[in-house]
Motif scaffolding. Structure first.
Motif: not given
Lengths: 380, 380
Positions: A163, A166, A173-174, A181, A211, A216
């Motif tokens: 995590q 990110y 990761a958007t 991703g 996610g 994410i």
């Protein structure tokens, strides 16, 4: 020109790596022309590490400075095509980071534009293409040594990202920052290799999890089925949540099989007789005899090749090849126009998973962009 | 009862194998009660090989002869459920060959009927369930040793069959004779094992090739994606045209991973800390350090187990277990009612491939049967 003066756009992780390669003399036919970053705090970093290299906070100013012959785009993926076009329009050679862009329409645009500038070098950082192992696998396939492909299967889950990775930057990761991703950040290497070696499929079905194991909005787990249109099929699996990741690539042909383990070991089995000949000539009794005891060893020759890899060597090779093409026309390992295939596949995987059904190639680019933009809008 | 008198219906390849096991004393709690085959030429074969064993050309007559306590159905798959029901209705124990039937509706029927005869033993020949290797893998999963399953992946392409195999009988590999190809004849073993060990999926997507590399109307090549409904996914690949077949089964859990190679070697990696804990506690710098050099060896313990298998041992074990359940209530390894799961999955794979889309479980049984019957009708 003896050395290409490279302008690095973006002094993040990748940009710094390339700048250091050049500084350390690892790219004999390149020198640092200039560095650019919109983050003005990077100016200090740049001046400390590369004291005689001019720094710009605007890449267009850098393009017009006369200090650079070529650029590389170490910036968020959405920007690669527009920066590439801008450079080419100023008669500056362009090396795009992978992926070539986020959606095919924008990659198509730079590909079309680059055709109008044939005297310039337009390439993409597919560093894995310089990997001797994959070059060997491609050679075996291209030579027809294992015949026509019947099945491909790559489980590439070695892209573990905690995590914290990110959480390093809000764009990571958007949908709006990266456009996806694992498919747009980590796996483009293998997506390109797979199509480079085995060709493009005609249809794509994807089951993706968004996610799933990370906080994410984009995909961290993907399973894809390829249909090559001639009966041959393929599977591509990737994720960022397997800390003991698997890297196993298998290609079945009608005259043999290749298995690549951990991108290090290649096992090649070459059948003495094509599979169809065997099927048409062996009786069932002969078949049962064949498989008794130690198994059907006598029907093929096995060759095992082991490869060593040097960290950073691949990226350095692409930089050197890019410069060599500019200087003396050496053939490009990864022409810029090749970038469209990987983006097409990543887009097709997203679209298939969003629609919950198999999608055809060529991709419905407008539909893809429409759906992508909906996701981007939701983030804002 | 000291020994169960078994009636073998169908003296083909499997039926003869079982008869020989019993004749050779490999099943200590069983004896040959009778043999039945509609092919009267088999009478001679039977009398030569099993001289004191009564032969019948009609299985119903055999059921009423008083010579058998139990039967096994070594006949085309369509017949398994009806013969099982007939036996149970005569208070005779029933062991079905796999698959339990061709379509779920008929398997449902025998399952329902068997519930009305709880005093009788109703089992199925899932011989692979006696394989110590897969029993161990199931135990590891059931004990939660690798945590919750995130991904399953079985490439099982060792079922090579030459054209001569299919040409042995006109019923083979036809819709009306077998109800399918590799999914109903060869792969039911692994389809059962996969669901026995990893559970049933909620959705199934299949890309199947019909008569791809063999002159048959049914499937000889299958790629399936499972969706377990909780984010976990799976892939199942099988075919009959890979003479150097792969057998590789991988299960990723949130606390570890199991890889089974060639149904012989099991590699178990148990994480010291669950993957999510690692993801939530490691910084990106710590992660990069972790993967440098030799890789993340220190984060898990690896155990490797090797298994030997004895030919025929599995089938003998199921026969012995079936008889033991009849004699003293020993727990069944493969209760007959379990057969429905494998048939459900095979049906779902067919249906998904016919419709070209993912299908939900429970299956639309009527739609499946309707589509199957269309294919059967086309053959006539």
């Amino acid at each position: 020109m003896e050395k290409v003066r490279l302008g690095i756009i973006g002094l993040g992780q990748q940009g710094s790596t390339y700048a250091n390669f050049i500084k350390e003399g690892r790219i004999p036919n390149m020198e640092l022309g200039a560095i650019c970053d919109t983050d003005t705090e990077k100016k200090k970093v740049s001046e400390e590490n590369y004291p005689n290299v001019p720094f710009y906070d605007d890449y267009k100013t850098m393009l017009e400075s006369g200090k650079v012959d070529a650029i590389i785009t170490c910036v968020p993926h959405y920007l690669h095509p527009e920066m590439g076009i801008e450079a080419l329009s100023k008669d500056i050679h362009a090396l795009l980071e992978k992926p070539a862009g986020v959606y095919t329409k924008q990659v198509q645009e730079i590909n079309e534009y680059a055709k109008t500038k044939p005297e310039l070098t337009y390439a993409i950082m597919f560093n894995q293409r310089t990997n001797e192992l994959y070059r060997k696998v491609k050679e075996i396939i291209d030579n027809g040594e294992i015949g026509a492909i019947r099945r491909t299967n790559w489980i590439i889950t070695t892209w573990w990202r905690p995590q914290a990775y990110y959480d390093q930057g809000s764009w990571r990761a958007t949908w709006d920052g990266e456009g996806g991703g694992v498919l747009v950040n980590q796996a483009p290497h293998q997506i390109d290799l797979m199509q480079w070696i085995c060709g493009m499929p005609k249809k794509v079905y994807t089951k993706a999890q968004y996610g799933y194991q990370r906080d994410i909005p984009v995909e961290d787990d993907v399973t894809t089925v390829f249909d090559y249109g001639n009966g041959a099929t393929g599977v591509f699996i990737t994720c960022t949540h397997d800390v003991m990741g698997t890297d196993r690539f298998e290609i079945l042909g009608d005259k043999g099989k290749i298995v690549v383990d951990d991108s290090k070991k290649v096992t090649i089995k070459r059948l003495h007789k094509a599979e169809n000949e065997m099927s048409n000539s062996l009786s069932w009794q002969e078949t049962m005899n064949l498989f008794k005891g130690k198994g059907p060893g006598a029907i093929y020759e096995e060759e095992v090749l082991e490869f060593e890899s040097v960290w950073g060597g691949q990226h350095a090779s692409v930089l050197e090849n890019f410069a060599a093409n500019i200087i003396d026309g050496t053939e490009l390992i990864a022409p810029g126009s090749d970038g469209i295939n990987g983006v097409t596949l990543a887009n097709a995987m997203h679209l298939s998973s969003w629609l919950g059904k198999e999608v055809d190639l060529p991709l419905d680019e407008d539909l893809y962009l429409e759906e992508l933009n909906k996701l981007r809008a939701q983030e804002k």
